[in-house]
Scaffold this active site. Structure first.
Site: not given
Lengths: 333, 333
Positions: B57, B219
């Site tokens: 991320h 995700h």
């Protein structure tokens, strides 16, 4: 073609509107002809810096307009040179009496149009100097270029010369510094995937699932080799070696190492490349005293990276460190 | 799978090495257990801020360690929670006597492990408060979450609470501010393409050439709808509407508008989205007084974006504007 756009015809103008809305404390967008200036322009007695080129390389150049960097940028259509009337209007808008430096990436259209604009504006009594950036070691001539292409060193030249201009250095001095940055900067890029120009609607070229292109240009122009995909460390070597061979970087030199993402490359991968590039530079005896890691000169959503190495002198370090406040690069303010 | 990596096993560690080499003036990377701190840590008498989560991320969270933001970050494996021993070691390393705030994105593994670490460290006499961020309006529960997922508001909470901590606000005050930021922030995301976890070697899900996923998680967790690709303006509406409906933003409110890229989205597209999101917010009577545009909480190389809207109060504006010096966010210094 999967893109966050409305219509291929409007991408550039709508992105300019988005930039204007987001950065109204820094930039002003002018339309018809299209160019971006600082909100308070011209700056009296300061050399003004103007750059420009095809869109699709954001944040270059519009994202670099602001204190300590550019005074104006002219965005063309995607991968298409801006026109002389844009450059002419922008030059006039930012001249504060100390002259205007045109920083031009070496692509045939850009060079021709900036020359035309410089000729026109000189007739109006504005002093103009032009510096052509041609730092890409990958190829001698390319699809859109006589001579080497202008790539990553452009970002560094805009920052360093922007610092010099804020320090009220003269037009001749800022232009000489820009030429020196170009002479001491070398770049090379690579792609994992192609990019798609909105109007074309399909990728500019095709790479197989196990292929990459080494020496790619920022418009997807062919590079040196299309080869099998390699590991990141090998890719870093394949980019660093031609760079190090081309300029006689020597042991003890201070350098700035710039690892750039092509637009579709996540940060985590850029740091994997940076790790190896830094190691190679250090093994060469170079002292990496400054760096930049991120997507600053891109090729739409292309996945890939480029590496730029700039041999620094004290002036360059001083002006690199100087305050900057633009949409894409900011420190010290 | 086309990535700039060497080996799926080493991506996180090698990226950490790259970050350490690039940002040695800001951060220090600790190994075994892995965590990132500021170079000078702990800061005596200041509440310390710790966050963490799965890698992939970036720049979240390691890119936000530094003056005015986090004191430490714990990176897990890709899309995998860090372990309690990482959080424990990091908490101890950064406690300057004023306690430690854990900022936790709402994913089951993260929440459980941060709870365990907090319990362990309390036994050592370190004061810990935890705030769970759950700002994603897309889904009530998801694959990896009981309740809403924590997404874009995390970035804003880390900046604002970081400013409050530098101003020497107490642990209770910084935690209360963090809860308020979470309560007043709402996000929603979308994807044009899936991303590929290096270990898996293939995309997490499949989207057809004319499809997009609205309400995607970071995700690649399923969102609200898989629908036909729409124009950017319609996509901005599809994200803004659920955000505006969920929190009673009312005419006259000051807001921060954050348009975030998912990792593979070029800047030019984010500005096209920003343009419309800003227009929608303004039509709702909201005053967009602060903003952020860029890829700050990503999902590897996923193409897509998310929008976060945060209702601001005076404290939040003050701490948002406060100086920050981290690898990914910097101003005022």
């Amino acid at each position: 073609m999967k893109k966050l756009i409305n219509n291929p015809d409007n991408v550039v103008l709508e992105a300019l509107d988005g930039m204007a809305a987001a950065h109204r404390d820094i930039i002003r967008v002018h339309k018809d002809p299209n160019f971006i200036t600082r909100i308070s322009s011209p700056v009296k007695g300061k050399v003004a810096l103007l750059s420009g080129g095809g869109s699709g390389h954001e944040p270059l150049h519009g994202g670099f307009v602001g204190l300590g960097m550019l005074d104006a940028a002219c965005p063309g259509a995607i991968f298409t040179s801006p026109t002389p009337d844009q450059m002419l209007a922008a030059t006039k808008a930012v001249d504060g009496g100390a002259g205007v430096l045109h920083i031009v990436k070496n692509y045939t259209g850009d060079v021709m149009n900036f020359e035309m604009a410089a000729d026109l504006v000189k007739g109006d009594g504005v002093a103009v100097e032009s510096v052509v950036i041609d730092d890409d070691v990958a190829v001698k001539d390319s699809t859109w270029t006589a001579g080497r292409r202008g790539v990553g060193t452009t970002v560094l030249a805009e920052k360093i010369c922007g610092g010099a201009a804020e320090a009220k250095r003269s037009l001749a001095e800022v232009a000489a510094l820009c030429r020196k940055v170009n002479a001491q900067g070398r770049s090379m890029g690579m792609a994992l995937t192609a990019c798609t120009v909105p109007h074309a609607g399909k990728p500019s070229f095709a790479l197989k699932e196990d292929e990459m292109e080494i020496g790619i240009g920022i418009h997807g122009e062919p590079g040196r080799h299309r080869v099998k995909l390699e590991k990141a460390d090998r890719i870093a070597e394949m980019l660093m070696q031609p760079i190090l061979e081309d300029l006689p970087f020597k042991s003890g030199d201070n350098v700035l190492l710039f690892v750039n993402g092509m637009g579709g490359t996540p940060a985590i991968e850029l740091y994997v490349i940076y790790r190896k590039a830094h190691e190679i530079a250090t093994k060469h005896g170079l002292a990496v005293v400054r760096n930049l890691v991120g997507s600053y000169i891109t090729s739409l959503e292309m996945a890939g990276c480029s590496i730029t190495l700039l041999k620094l002198d004290d002036d360059m370090v001083k002006y690199w460190d100087a305050p900057v406040h633009t949409p894409a690069l900011r420190w010290g303010v």
